[in-house]
Design a protein around this motif. Sequence first.
Motif, PDB file in Angstrom:
ATOM      1  N   LEU A  84       0.828  -1.202   0.000  1.00  0.00           N
ATOM      2  CA  LEU A  84       0.000   0.000   0.000  1.00  0.00           C
ATOM      3  C   LEU A  84       0.862   1.252   0.000  1.00  0.00           C
ATOM      4  CD1 LEU A  84      -2.746   1.328   0.105  1.00  0.00           C
ATOM      5  CD2 LEU A  84      -2.858   0.849   2.556  1.00  0.00           C
ATOM      6  N   PHE A  85       1.887   1.285   0.838  1.00  0.00           N
ATOM      7  CA  PHE A  85       2.797   2.432   0.861  1.00  0.00           C
ATOM      8  C   PHE A  85       3.501   2.596  -0.489  1.00  0.00           C
ATOM      9  CE2 PHE A  85       3.105   2.360   5.678  1.00  0.00           C
ATOM     10  CZ  PHE A  85       2.683   3.671   5.847  1.00  0.00           C
ATOM     11  N   ALA A  86       3.994   1.495  -1.045  1.00  0.00           N
ATOM     12  CA  ALA A  86       4.741   1.559  -2.305  1.00  0.00           C
ATOM     13  C   ALA A  86       3.854   2.046  -3.447  1.00  0.00           C
ATOM     14  CB  ALA A  86       5.318   0.184  -2.639  1.00  0.00           C
ATOM     15  N   SER A  87       2.597   1.601  -3.478  1.00  0.00           N
ATOM     16  CA  SER A  87       1.683   2.019  -4.537  1.00  0.00           C
ATOM     17  C   SER A  87       1.329   3.501  -4.412  1.00  0.00           C
ATOM     18  CB  SER A  87       0.409   1.168  -4.490  1.00  0.00           C
ATOM     19  OG  SER A  87       0.717  -0.205  -4.617  1.00  0.00           O
ATOM     20  N   LEU A  88       1.170   3.978  -3.181  1.00  0.00           N
ATOM     21  CA  LEU A  88       0.939   5.416  -2.975  1.00  0.00           C
ATOM     22  C   LEU A  88       2.146   6.228  -3.428  1.00  0.00           C
ATOM     23  CD1 LEU A  88      -0.738   5.432   0.563  1.00  0.00           C
ATOM     24  CD2 LEU A  88      -1.842   6.007  -1.606  1.00  0.00           C
ATOM     25  N   SER A  89       3.331   5.684  -3.198  1.00  0.00           N
ATOM     26  CA  SER A  89       4.562   6.351  -3.623  1.00  0.00           C
ATOM     27  C   SER A  89       4.564   6.564  -5.135  1.00  0.00           C
ATOM     28  CB  SER A  89       5.779   5.520  -3.201  1.00  0.00           C
ATOM     29  OG  SER A  89       6.962   6.021  -3.777  1.00  0.00           O
ATOM     30  N   VAL A  90       4.202   5.532  -5.862  1.00  0.00           N
ATOM     31  CA  VAL A  90       4.150   5.634  -7.329  1.00  0.00           C
ATOM     32  C   VAL A  90       3.101   6.655  -7.756  1.00  0.00           C
ATOM     33  CG1 VAL A  90       3.622   4.373  -9.447  1.00  0.00           C
ATOM     34  CG2 VAL A  90       4.982   3.272  -7.667  1.00  0.00           C
ATOM     35  N   ALA A  91       1.944   6.646  -7.092  1.00  0.00           N
ATOM     36  CA  ALA A  91       0.854   7.551  -7.460  1.00  0.00           C
ATOM     37  C   ALA A  91       1.230   9.012  -7.258  1.00  0.00           C
ATOM     38  CB  ALA A  91      -0.390   7.215  -6.640  1.00  0.00           C
ATOM     39  N   VAL A  92       1.944   9.315  -6.176  1.00  0.00           N
ATOM     40  CA  VAL A  92       2.363  10.701  -5.917  1.00  0.00           C
ATOM     41  C   VAL A  92       3.278  11.193  -7.030  1.00  0.00           C
ATOM     42  CG1 VAL A  92       3.738  12.166  -4.383  1.00  0.00           C
ATOM     43  CG2 VAL A  92       2.040  10.611  -3.419  1.00  0.00           C
ATOM     44  N   ALA A 222      -2.136   7.362   5.680  1.00  0.00           N
ATOM     45  CA  ALA A 222      -1.433   7.916   4.516  1.00  0.00           C
ATOM     46  C   ALA A 222      -2.342   7.979   3.298  1.00  0.00           C
ATOM     47  CB  ALA A 222      -0.193   7.076   4.211  1.00  0.00           C
ATOM     48  N   VAL A 223      -3.223   6.995   3.128  1.00  0.00           N
ATOM     49  CA  VAL A 223      -4.158   7.006   1.997  1.00  0.00           C
ATOM     50  C   VAL A 223      -4.999   8.278   2.013  1.00  0.00           C
ATOM     51  CG1 VAL A 223      -6.231   5.902   1.048  1.00  0.00           C
ATOM     52  CG2 VAL A 223      -4.275   4.500   1.742  1.00  0.00           C
ATOM     53  N   PHE A 224      -5.544   8.615   3.165  1.00  0.00           N
ATOM     54  CA  PHE A 224      -6.433   9.773   3.250  1.00  0.00           C
ATOM     55  C   PHE A 224      -5.653  11.089   3.238  1.00  0.00           C
ATOM     56  CE2 PHE A 224      -9.032   6.278   4.774  1.00  0.00           C
ATOM     57  CZ  PHE A 224     -10.204   6.504   4.070  1.00  0.00           C
ATOM     58  N   LEU A 225      -4.418  11.060   3.728  1.00  0.00           N
ATOM     59  CA  LEU A 225      -3.588  12.263   3.637  1.00  0.00           C
ATOM     60  C   LEU A 225      -3.221  12.558   2.181  1.00  0.00           C
ATOM     61  CD1 LEU A 225      -1.173  11.911   6.700  1.00  0.00           C
ATOM     62  CD2 LEU A 225      -3.080  13.508   6.430  1.00  0.00           C
ATOM     63  N   VAL A 226      -2.870  11.521   1.438  1.00  0.00           N
ATOM     64  CA  VAL A 226      -2.547  11.703   0.015  1.00  0.00           C
ATOM     65  C   VAL A 226      -3.790  12.155  -0.746  1.00  0.00           C
ATOM     66  CG1 VAL A 226      -1.834  10.511  -2.095  1.00  0.00           C
ATOM     67  CG2 VAL A 226      -0.621  10.074   0.035  1.00  0.00           C
TER      68      VAL A 226
END
Length: 382
Positions: A84-92, A222-226
């Motif tokens: 989940l963290f890694a996928s958010l990293s890519v999305a940012v 982190a999901v909701f912060l992003v």
Amino acid sequence: MKKQNWFLTLMGDSKRQKFTIPILAILLSLLAGAVVYLVLGKNPITAYLSYLQGSGLIPKANYAAKKSMLTDLMSLLNAWTPMLFASLSVAVAMRSGLFNIGVSGQMMAAGLIATVTVGYSSFPAGVAKPLVVLISALVGALVASLIGFLKYKWNINEVVSAIMINYIVRYSVSFCIKKFMADPVSRQSRAINASARLSLMDTEIGGLKMDIPLGIILAIIAVFLVRFLFNKMKLGFEFRTIGANPRAAKYAGINVGRNLIITMALSGALAGLAGATYFLGYYGSIQPDTLISTGFDAIAVSILGNSSPIGILLSSFLITVIDKGSTYMSSTVGVRQEIGSLITGLILLFAACGAFFSYLIDRGRQKAADAQTKADGKEERV
């Protein structure tokens, strides 16, 4: 008389397709996987149910001592956290039109530094665990910021620089592990102290032994912060503008260079958290000479989720379910565990074809409109 194409109606307009196309990709991949199971002489329904059983979403027929559906679910959440963290990293990174292919390297760098500085220390858990989180995020941000700086200063393609940094990190970390940190039996880095680990391993609760992932709470936050960053903050708007058209963003007064570095720093911080929850959480040590696939899988997972934080929340969970359930599927159905990786690959392959599906849908809708126009013209002449 106006005819409706049920498929085009179901897929909806471009806004709705952000949801319908990923669902279509998943259904097509599951159908393709079902064909594979049928060719092997196995029941696909039994196989897919076994994925859910192995990941703790539905109960198994029986369990070993001190194990239950809850322990399997906790193990699933433990594995889901770094993905989940890694996928958010890519999305940012994608928000600003950047492609962070260096997530695995940033994870590994963060894992090593956090292990050396905190993992082997005598700090109490109340100090060690927050330090692991902070140090990992900082290291990931610094490594990724270098990629953003090279892009801004000398227009070096971020994919090229990320790949090169991946190699540097991989071999540097491997040297450190083999030279100073290797376990003589496993040949991986020595296990970190329990006080620094972000998963409470083999914790006995109510007669059950389970692994409790502490990082999952931070990952959901982190999901909701992003999501808030993307939808509500000026910085998120600037990221999106730069991703859409850097020249127009610069003309509008947006500091493109600064935002590129900030984007990569935020992306790297999330990658660092992925490294912390993997190497100092789920796994507990670092394997030399290997960049884990999580950072690369996260690219396709982010695409499957349309680079939307909520979409990524769901898509990363699906991929983790298949990954965690594949061991039980193998023993239950009697096929090799790699079939699970094949199913995952099919999902990600169809997800990568999202733009092509959108093109086919638009083309089909245009043909239907042209045919309707011709039909209406004939009716008027009659």
